[in-house]
Design a protein around this motif. Structure first.
Motif, mmCIF file in Angstrom:
data_model
loop_
_atom_site.group_PDB
_atom_site.id
_atom_site.type_symbol
_atom_site.label_atom_id
_atom_site.label_comp_id
_atom_site.label_asym_id
_atom_site.label_seq_id
_atom_site.Cartn_x
_atom_site.Cartn_y
_atom_site.Cartn_z
ATOM 1 N N GLN A 1 -0.296 9.173 -1.463
ATOM 2 C CA GLN A 1 -0.124 10.397 -2.240
ATOM 3 C C GLN A 1 0.033 11.562 -1.273
ATOM 4 O OE1 GLN A 1 -3.429 10.602 -4.955
ATOM 5 N NE2 GLN A 1 -2.400 9.241 -6.408
ATOM 6 N N HIS B 1 0.902 3.555 -2.970
ATOM 7 C CA HIS B 1 -0.310 4.326 -3.304
ATOM 8 C C HIS B 1 -0.469 5.581 -2.455
ATOM 9 C CE1 HIS B 1 -1.327 0.976 -5.792
ATOM 10 N NE2 HIS B 1 -1.337 0.145 -4.759
ATOM 11 N N TRP C 1 0.823 -1.219 0.000
ATOM 12 C CA TRP C 1 0.000 0.000 0.000
ATOM 13 C C TRP C 1 0.857 1.269 0.000
ATOM 14 C CZ3 TRP C 1 0.724 2.991 4.376
ATOM 15 C CH2 TRP C 1 1.137 2.358 5.554
#
Ligand code: AMP
Ligand code: MG
Length: 486
Positions: free
Chosen positions: A481, A479, A476
């Protein structure tokens, strides 16, 4: 507002500091109180730097002072004005939109609150900082210091349930930052481009006298200042590159005149080695990508040089000062990479090994921190986790390792596995580690903030109790941001 009378807490009374520059440089104002504050973290090492007693730090006085609810003795809080280039374009006047300088201690350290409310320079902002970004700044300031990289420090961090609106509703926090100076390239740009050249001179003289006294004796003190800042910046960026640190927002208002890492926003330590990595989700052009940082630093130094021209006057002298970067940066970087390989000095062999290794790592996106730490441990005789297992192209890494062994053999005792262990950290503040501390902190459990801090303060030690912190990022993590929103 309460004035604290303390015997063991900090007293902010060093005369002749930034406040002495005069009203053109700042606006005096009080922090906006933070409702019902609580501690999120404290750095004992920063407290020691300021001579603050641990007992005082634990008191409610400290909690109130570092939340903006009470004033330290001698404090005259102020927000400073600066300007800057953001993403390559002139942004005009900026300033401390949510930071307040409280004053300077007898040790010559300035104390600043970040997130302490509106100032005349807040523009569209609310003067606040949120828990999430403040934990990142608090931890990373101390992490970079632990790595030996120049940075503003973080003394402590407090939070409050007061809501702060970002993309979502979050909660407020205040980080107490510490540095000998928070002056940025943008301060010089501000006075230069607004035609306030007397103030520009006063600022440059202040910085020379306080922080670069050797420049005073130079034939051209202001060109000497530019050269000295250029050298410090080159050293800083070489250290970032060597450890795989991406700053994310290298605008000229985020460049310290002392060559410190300043203003932690969407920063990231590289996971897989990707020279083009962009850590700032808002940086659509990749202006501040990892491999562009050295060139951007030079661009920013040119903006500083331009701002100093009314004082330097001689463009050849300014260009010569800036040109130091072309030699200083590659030399510094080569020295850092040689040290990562265990050599006290760069040579042709270390340069070639570095280039070939980085090309291979870029092809395979090899985990940067894990690779270097494993290489160090392997060189020190601990082959439990072989370096070659990190690669798909085993033939390529085997060939590289053979060359590395040949070079170490040539250098005999001149090669130091110990230097490798002291240069290649076991643990850095990866995004997913910060995210875990943030998630727990949102539930009012601040133990991970403090535990991570303890590990990050000693990044070159093995941390057997926290092997997962030194391990691969979870799926994870790719991902996550991180934008400028803070
Ligand atoms: P940064 O991108 O964090 O370096 O911020 C750029 C400018 O915006 C600086 O002048 C900051 O003081 C200001 N700024 C950022 N966030 C806020 C905020 N929430 N409130 C007021 N000013 C802010
Ligand atoms: Mg900033």
């Amino acid at each position: 507002m309460n004035l604290l009378a303390t015997s063991s807490g900090p007293v902010l009374a060093r005369p002749g500091g930034f406040a002495n520059l005069g009203p053109a440089f700042y606006t005096e104002l009080l922090p906006t109180p933070l409702p019902d504050p609580y501690w999120v973290g404290t750095s004992a090492s920063s407290a020691r730097l300021l001579g603050i007693d641990a007992g005082w730090m634990a008191r409610d006085d400290a909690l109130q002072a570092f939340s903006g609810n009470a004033l330290l003795p001698g404090s005259r809080p102020l927000a400073s004005v600066y300007s800057g280039h953001q993403f390559g374009a002139w942004a005009g006047q900026l300033g401390d939109g949510r930071a307040l300088l409280l004053g300077e201690t007898a040790q010559g350290q300035e104390i600043q609150l970040k997130g302490s409310g509106l100032t005349p320079y807040s523009r569209m902002g609310d003067g606040r900082a949120v828990l999430r970004s403040s934990i990142r700044e608090f931890l990373c300031s101390e992490a970079l210091h632990g790595l030996g990289i120049p940075t503003t420090r973080a003394l402590c961090m407090t939070g409050s349930d007061a809501p702060v609106q970002r993309e979502e509703t979050e909660t407020a926090a205040v980080v107490t930052r510490v540095a000998p100076s928070f002056i940025r390239f943008g301060h010089f740009e501000h006075f230069s481009y607004s035609g306030q050249h007397d103030e520009l001179k006063r600022l440059a003289d202040f910085v020379i006298d306080r922080h670069y006294p050797a420049c005073r004796a130079a034939v051209q003190p202001y060109a000497a200042l530019l050269e000295a800042v250029t050298r410090r910046t080159a050293t800083l960026i070489a250290q970032w590159q060597a450890v795989g640190f991406c700053h994310g927002v290298m605008n000229t208002d985020n460049m310290s005149i002392l060559g410190l890492t300043i203003d932690y926003g969407p920063f990231q330590f590289l996971d897989g080695f990707d020279p083009g990595h962009i850590c700032n989700h808002s940086d659509h052009q990749g202006r501040y990508a990892y491999q562009r940082q050295p060139g951007i630093a030079h661009w920013n130094l040119c903006a500083l040089g331009q701002a100093l021209m009314p004082l330097i006057q001689d463009s050849d002298a300014a260009l010569a000062a800036l040109d130091t970067y072309r030699r200083a940066f590659p030399e510094e970087l080569a020295a850092r990479m040689a040290a990562k390989l265990g050599f006290g000095q760069a040579c042709e062999g270390t340069g070639r090994l570095t280039d070939e290794l980085q090309a291979l790592m870029a092809r395979e996106r090899t985990d940067h921190t894990i690779f270097w730490r494993r290489l160090a441990r392997q060189a020190a005789g601990d082959g439990a986790e072989p370096v070659r297992d990190l690669f798909i192209d085993r033939a390529a890494i085997d060939a590289w390792l053979l060359q590395f062994e040949e070079l170490t053999a040539q250098h005999g005792r001149g090669h130091s596995p110990d230097l490798m262990l002291k240069t290649n950290p076991a643990i850095v503040l990866r995004n997913h580690l910060a995210e875990q501390a943030i998630a727990r902190a949102k539930l009012k459990d601040f133990s991970l903030v403090q535990d991570l801090l303890a590990a990050l303060e000693r990044p070159y030690d093995g941390h057997p109790a926290h092997a997962d912190w030194a391990g691969f990022p979870p799926d994870w993590a790719s991902h996550i941001q991180i934008s400028c929103s803070s």
